[in-house]
Design an enzyme around this catalytic site. Sequence first.
Site, PDB file in Angstrom:
ATOM      1  N   LYS A 200      -2.824   0.909   7.694  1.00  0.00           N
ATOM      2  CA  LYS A 200      -1.941   2.053   7.786  1.00  0.00           C
ATOM      3  C   LYS A 200      -2.390   2.915   8.877  1.00  0.00           C
ATOM      4  O   LYS A 200      -3.250   3.403   8.786  1.00  0.00           O
ATOM      5  CB  LYS A 200      -1.692   2.903   6.478  1.00  0.00           C
ATOM      6  CG  LYS A 200      -0.950   3.964   6.381  1.00  0.00           C
ATOM      7  CD  LYS A 200      -0.646   4.490   5.064  1.00  0.00           C
ATOM      8  CE  LYS A 200       0.307   5.922   5.315  1.00  0.00           C
ATOM      9  NZ  LYS A 200       0.539   6.353   3.874  1.00  0.00           N
ATOM     10  N   LYS A 254       2.028  -0.831   8.297  1.00  0.00           N
ATOM     11  CA  LYS A 254       2.722   0.011   8.512  1.00  0.00           C
ATOM     12  C   LYS A 254       2.244   1.177   9.493  1.00  0.00           C
ATOM     13  O   LYS A 254       0.973   1.445   9.464  1.00  0.00           O
ATOM     14  CB  LYS A 254       2.452   1.002   6.833  1.00  0.00           C
ATOM     15  CG  LYS A 254       3.430   2.205   6.998  1.00  0.00           C
ATOM     16  CD  LYS A 254       3.038   2.822   5.595  1.00  0.00           C
ATOM     17  CE  LYS A 254       3.747   4.201   5.482  1.00  0.00           C
ATOM     18  NZ  LYS A 254       3.262   4.872   4.337  1.00  0.00           N
TER      19      LYS A 254
HETATM   20  C1  PBG Z   1       1.909   8.882   1.883  1.00  0.00           C
HETATM   21  C2  PBG Z   1       2.797   7.917   2.322  1.00  0.00           C
HETATM   22  C3  PBG Z   1       3.564   8.082   3.730  1.00  0.00           C
HETATM   23  C4  PBG Z   1       4.473   6.986   3.717  1.00  0.00           C
HETATM   24  C5  PBG Z   1       4.489   6.127   2.550  1.00  0.00           C
HETATM   25  N1  PBG Z   1       3.395   6.787   1.521  1.00  0.00           N
HETATM   26  C6  PBG Z   1       3.529   9.131   4.584  1.00  0.00           C
HETATM   27  C7  PBG Z   1       2.157   9.563   5.011  1.00  0.00           C
HETATM   28  O1  PBG Z   1       1.156   8.867   5.099  1.00  0.00           O
HETATM   29  O2  PBG Z   1       2.078  10.789   5.467  1.00  0.00           O
HETATM   30  C8  PBG Z   1       5.360   6.962   4.820  1.00  0.00           C
HETATM   31  C9  PBG Z   1       6.656   6.294   4.693  1.00  0.00           C
HETATM   32  C10 PBG Z   1       7.690   6.420   5.492  1.00  0.00           C
HETATM   33  O3  PBG Z   1       7.608   7.143   6.699  1.00  0.00           O
HETATM   34  O4  PBG Z   1       8.770   5.813   5.456  1.00  0.00           O
HETATM   35  N2  PBG Z   1       0.857   8.450   1.066  1.00  0.00           N
END
Ligand code: PBG
Length: 330
Positions: A200, A254
């Site tokens: 991520k 992601k």
């Molecule tokens: C946070 C989380 C995020 C997303 C999923 N879980 C955002 C972040 O890390 O700030 C993003 C998903 C999206 O943008 O659709 N734990």
Amino acid sequence: MTSYPMTRLRRTRATAWSRAMHREVLVTPADLIWPLFVTEGDGVEDPILSLPGVSRWSVDGIVARAKEAVALGIPCLALFPNTQPDRRSEDGKEALNPDNLMCRAIRAIKQACGDDIGVLTDVALDPYTSHGQDGLIDDAGYVLNDQTVEVLVGQSLNQAAAGADIIAPSDMMDGRIGAIREALEGEGHVNIQIMSYAAKYASAFYGPFRDAVGSRGLLKGNKKTYQMDPGNAEEALREVEMDLAEGADSVMVKPGLPYLDIAARVKDTFGVPVFAYQVSGEYAMIEHAVAAGAADRDAMVLETLLAFKRAGCSGVLTYHAAHAARLMGA
Ligand code: PBG
């Protein structure tokens, strides 16, 4: 003398039946995971302005979406709560409340749909903290790893007790997969899956999501001390390798399209189930292009989903899931 090409790759492209016959990958509703945002109340649908076409739903609405997903052949939902401001705190302890919004939504879906659909739950503290970070912070605002992992273990057990099928840690702390796996086994949850958000990235594509869970205005700074640097690929393979060794059943990459190379490398290297999250900013890019008259939504949605399958993904988390399933004739 004229020479003719003996090999004409256009031969197989000449008709629709032939193109169908030679297509290498397909995308079906079974490839989709539908992310949904839960909010308090009854009969509430609360549109998210930066995510046009997506709403937060109260638990009754979430159950209706779950039934819709079952009818469409979508196998799994991903849930995210918009926690009320007065339930957010420095330590995010609402994540451990067995009656929090998330647990109520999980129970309601399982009661209504049973094993007709899977429920994937996000593990991270950002929907519960008053500072919008995914973990506990010290006085300097640094996110503490090991102290956070302890809370994430409690959060995971809380979701598991409510009936979650797949625990999906999105926090990027080191060692959390092993700690969560051990705790799940210890509590007898031997068949609860872990889908690790293994690779991520600290991405600019998450803005609308932070609006949806209500953490955007609270977040000071960024998440670069725990989420990955967008320039790194080798490090993603190390993250995946570690999470698999610690007991993850599947891994996630992601964001999605900008990181398709990572998804393909993970699949090629490890041969494990890989999922991609086509995140909120990617969804918004498509919707705004459509609104500007610059794109054909249906064609674009299906093409992007096909790209994930071609890269080797087992499935895609997408806010377009229900629409896409309908386009597929579900
Ligand atoms: C946070 C989380 C995020 C997303 C999923 N879980 C955002 C972040 O890390 O700030 C993003 C998903 C999206 O943008 O659709 N734990």
